[in-house]
Design a protein around this motif. Structure first.
Motif, mmCIF file in Angstrom:
data_model
loop_
_atom_site.group_PDB
_atom_site.id
_atom_site.type_symbol
_atom_site.label_atom_id
_atom_site.label_comp_id
_atom_site.label_asym_id
_atom_site.label_seq_id
_atom_site.Cartn_x
_atom_site.Cartn_y
_atom_site.Cartn_z
ATOM 1 N N GLY A 5 15.039 -30.662 1.398
ATOM 2 C CA GLY A 5 13.736 -30.325 2.000
ATOM 3 C C GLY A 5 12.562 -30.466 1.043
ATOM 4 O O GLY A 5 11.418 -30.317 1.450
ATOM 5 N N THR A 6 12.819 -30.715 -0.239
ATOM 6 C CA THR A 6 11.695 -30.908 -1.177
ATOM 7 C C THR A 6 11.826 -32.233 -1.909
ATOM 8 O O THR A 6 11.978 -32.221 -3.115
ATOM 9 C CB THR A 6 11.597 -29.725 -2.160
ATOM 10 N N PRO A 7 11.766 -33.392 -1.354
ATOM 11 C CA PRO A 7 11.558 -33.589 0.083
ATOM 12 C C PRO A 7 12.866 -33.845 0.845
ATOM 13 O O PRO A 7 12.904 -33.776 2.064
ATOM 14 C CB PRO A 7 10.702 -34.846 0.113
ATOM 15 N N GLY A 67 11.756 -25.986 -6.613
ATOM 16 C CA GLY A 67 12.044 -26.711 -5.383
ATOM 17 C C GLY A 67 13.407 -26.285 -4.871
ATOM 18 O O GLY A 67 14.030 -25.372 -5.404
ATOM 19 N N LYS A 68 13.853 -26.954 -3.832
ATOM 20 C CA LYS A 68 15.139 -26.626 -3.210
ATOM 21 C C LYS A 68 16.057 -27.841 -3.331
ATOM 22 O O LYS A 68 15.593 -28.946 -3.604
ATOM 23 C CB LYS A 68 14.900 -26.307 -1.737
ATOM 24 N N VAL A 125 7.158 -29.039 -5.035
ATOM 25 C CA VAL A 125 6.332 -28.336 -4.034
ATOM 26 C C VAL A 125 4.851 -28.374 -4.393
ATOM 27 O O VAL A 125 3.999 -28.088 -3.549
ATOM 28 C CB VAL A 125 6.808 -26.879 -3.800
ATOM 29 N N ASP A 183 7.835 -21.737 -1.097
ATOM 30 C CA ASP A 183 9.197 -22.016 -0.663
ATOM 31 C C ASP A 183 9.147 -23.254 0.214
ATOM 32 O O ASP A 183 8.684 -23.170 1.358
ATOM 33 C CB ASP A 183 9.754 -20.807 0.097
ATOM 34 N N ALA A 184 9.565 -24.381 -0.314
ATOM 35 C CA ALA A 184 9.438 -25.682 0.357
ATOM 36 C C ALA A 184 7.968 -25.895 0.725
ATOM 37 O O ALA A 184 7.148 -26.080 -0.155
ATOM 38 C CB ALA A 184 10.378 -25.781 1.531
#
Ligand code: COA
Ligand code: AMP
Length: 639
Positions: free
Chosen positions: A312-314, A308-309, A79, A169-170
């Motif tokens: 979505g990250t990425p 990160g997640k 992120v 968050d993202a």
């Protein structure tokens, strides 16, 4: 007899011998006089007379023993597009300096320090700096709202609060400092100082006289030495959700914790010094405490701190990229993360791209029951052992697992495998008798609990006994239900109290009910956890309104959702509520939450004989159908 059986038997028959041997892996300033003191059976103490420092065992000793140039910590933050690496020597120096900074602010052994930070290296440094001084840290997860932070500040009464200007968050920047200011304003206890890590993504306002930046705190600070502590001195308090609105402050000691975590790293996770160990969790949860910070460092591993997640990250390849980039040997995460990855990459294209299985020895899952389907998918995609293992904030390390460092058992999807050494697990019926194999019951652990488990609840010995030790005298009540099968495999089927697990986050429906009930238009309410394909469970609220509120139901529901977010925090993921005319109850007035939950999950249920108005259940069924729960229609009373 296999190695596991031998060790397990010995741990129960001769706990002093078993844990006395395990304690040799820890460097003590003074060895324990007695391994187990059972003078007060509900408050047994491990390693009496021993003196040590946990930070020394996590950092300094490795430098002394020749690991100074090995990586201790890798911070990987998609992120912020940052990767930072700290050797053991560098991390020890950073920690010693920050401990010096805290000491200059007046922090001494026994003081509490609240840490409200995202997944940045300074969070790990803060925890270890507290441990170095013998100060007691209490980390609060960033997804909790100011009100919850205030409750923890009032209870722990910290001398200092450590925070960052924001979390990320993202793609969203989430300002943390305004929440800290709000919490301190609301709290009765006022910490003397707030140290703020200013991140470039958001600049925090500082309160003159109270707040200082990280740099200001560090300026001219002298490195602090490790303070020698009693084994039973507290290392940290970690608040966790119970059945009421008041979180429970789980207290962990220094000695038992160090011994148990060090043992678990070798024999449960099979991790060797020098390897890279990655817990994709958050330092705000027990998994982060035990297996991002203390466990891997006590073992001399390299630990990964990932901001990160899973998606979505990425993208859904994020975990595999981290495994590849840092040569991760052991990965630990929650099943919900895997469900998220699978949803975006069902065919495993990202897995083939990054080839994580070239590095990984095993994947460990915990935080909620792993549904067999997800476990199977992970096994097929990765081709390595996928271990569902079970534990809780209270125990601090696994209660049941497949101990690949001792002996690897064939995996049975849906089961957490075997009890770990030190845990005499019993499945009990209502009356406290052992259930036969295959029969479900309440899961309890015969006292004494092994080292590393909670010692008590902070400032609340009586509450500790009430919550855990009175239901089945001589046993610790886990709050989970499940069964042993005929081969001794343990399956955990879910909570038997009002705790739910939302995306691996432990939450209290009781706390949500208290918030809903505080709304002026709500006469009564119930919150139940309903099965969710991604998050495992999500909370759904049912409210009965007072007469003549003058507002539409839709308006009220929006207000209630906003209220829970404001008071408990976004992590509660409270997004669904519905208005009903009445709640289903027994004749004695107990709300039938269990039956409501079964209806929501489409599971057959028996109509309780003492139900007051059976038609109230039809109303619940109708309300859930309207909320869009497809499985509701299938559920029907058992005949
Ligand atoms: N600080 C501030 N807010 C946070 C936060 C934090 N550290 N963590 C989560 N939140 C907020 C999110 O921004 C989100 O808010 P929103 O409703 O405004 O969008 C809300 O809390 C819910 O977040 P989350 O539970 O993370 O849901 P998600 O839909 O964004 O992501 C998963 C779903 C499954 C990918 C994610 O929950 C996950 O990775 N779970 C694994 C959990 C875990 O590791 N548990 C530890 C046990 S091993
Ligand atoms: P926490 O204290 O946040 O770690 O949450 C602990 C709770 O999560 C347990 O009491 C269980 O309800 C649940 N849990 C954790 N791991 C598992 C697992 N492997 N299987 C089933 N439930 C689990």
């Amino acid at each position: 007899m296999g190695r596991y059986q031998e060790e397990f038997r010995r741990s129960l028959q001769d706990p002093e011998g078993f844990w006395g041997d395990a304690a040799r892996a820890i460097r003590w300033d003074q060895p324990p006089r007695r391994v187990l003191d059972r003078t007060r059976p509900n408050f047994a103490r491990w390693f009496e007379g021993g003196r040590l420092n946990t930070c020394f065992n996590a950092l300094d000793r490795h430098v002394e023993e020749g690991r100074g140039e090995q990586l201790a910590l890798i911070y990987d933050s998609p992120v912020t597009s940052t990767v930072l690496r700290f050797t053991y020597a560098a991390l020890r120096d950073e920690v010693a300096r920050f401990a010096g900074a805290l000491a200059r602010l007046g922090v001494v052994k026994g003081d509490r320090v609240v840490i409200y930070m995202p997944m940045v290296p300074e969070a790990v440094i803060s925890m270890l700096a507290c441990a170095r001084l013998g100060a007691v840290h209490s980390v609060v997860f960033g997804g909790f709202a100011a009100h919850e932070l205030a409750a923890r500040i009032d209870h722990a009464r910290p001398r200092v609060v450590l925070c960052a200007s924001c979390g990320i968050d993202a793609v969203r920047v989430l300002p943390y400092k305004p929440l800290v200011d709000k919490a301190i304003e609301a709290a009765r206890h006022k910490p003397e100082h707030v140290v703020v890590l200013q991140r470039p993504e958001a600049k925090a306002e500082l309160t003159a006289g109270r707040d200082l930046t990280w740099e200001q705190a560090l300026e001219g600070a002298e490195p602090a030495a490790c303070v020698s502590l009693e084994a039973s001195d507290p290392l940290y308090i970690l608040y966790t959700s119970g059945t009421t609105g008041h979180p429970k402050g789980v207290v962990r000691d220094n000695g038992g914790h160090a011994v148990a975590l060090r043992w678990s790293m070798e024999f449960i996770y099979g991790a060797s010094a020098g390897e890279t160990f990655w817990s994709a969790s958050d330092i705000g949860w027990v998994v982060g405490h035990s297996y991002i910070v203390y466990g891997p460092l006590l073992r001399g591993c390299t630990t990964v701190l990932y901001e990160g997640k899973p998606v979505g990250t990425p993208d859904a390849g994020a975990f595999w990229r981290v495994v590849r980039d840092h040569g991760v040997r052991t990965l630990f995460t929650a099943p919900t993360a895997f469900r998220a990855i699978r949803r975006e990459d069902p065919a495993g294209a990202q897995l083939r791209l990054h080839r994580p299985a070239d590095h990984l020895r095993a994947l460990f899952l915990a935080g909620e029951r792993c549904d067999p389907d997800t476990l199977q998918w992970a096994r097929e995609q990765l081709g390595i052992p996928v271990v569902d293992h079970w534990w809780q904030t209270e125990t601090g390390w696994p209660v049941a697992a497949n101990p690949i460092g001792l002996e690897t058992f064939p995996i049975k999807p849906g089961s957490a495998t075997m009890p770990m050494p030190g845990y005499d697990i019993r499945v009990l019926d209502e009356g406290g008798s052992d259930q036969p194999a295959g029969e479900s019951g309440a899961i309890a652990i015969r006292l004494p609990l092994p080292p590393g488990c909670l010692q008590t609840l902070y400032l609340d010995d009586a509450g500790y006994e009430r919550a855990y030790l009175t239901r089945y005298p001589g046993h610790y009540l886990t709050g989970d239900g499940g069964f042993f099968d005929s081969e001794g495999y343990l399956s955990i089927m879910g909570r038997i109290d009002d705790v739910i697990n939302v995306a691996g986050h432990r939450l209290s429906t009781g706390a949500m009910e208290e918030i809903l009930a505080s709304h002026r238009d709500v006469a009564e309410c119930a919150v139940v956890g309903v099965a969710d394909a991604l998050k495992g469970e999500v909370p759904v609220g049912f409210v009965v309104l007072k007469q003549g509120t003058g507002r539409t139901e839709a308006e009220l529901v929006l207000e209630l959702v906003a209220l829970v977010r404001e008071r408990l925090g976004p992590v509660a993921f409270f997004k669904s509520a519905t208005v009903v005319k009445r709640l289903p109850k027994t004749r004695s007035g107990k709300i039938l939450r269990g039956t409501m939950r079964k209806i929501a999950d489409g599971v057959q249920y028996s109509l309780p004989p003492t139900i007051e108005e059976p038609a109230a259940l039809d109303e619940i069924r109708e309300a859930l159908s309207q909320l869009g729960y497809p499985q509701v229609a299938k559920g029907a009373p058992a005949t």
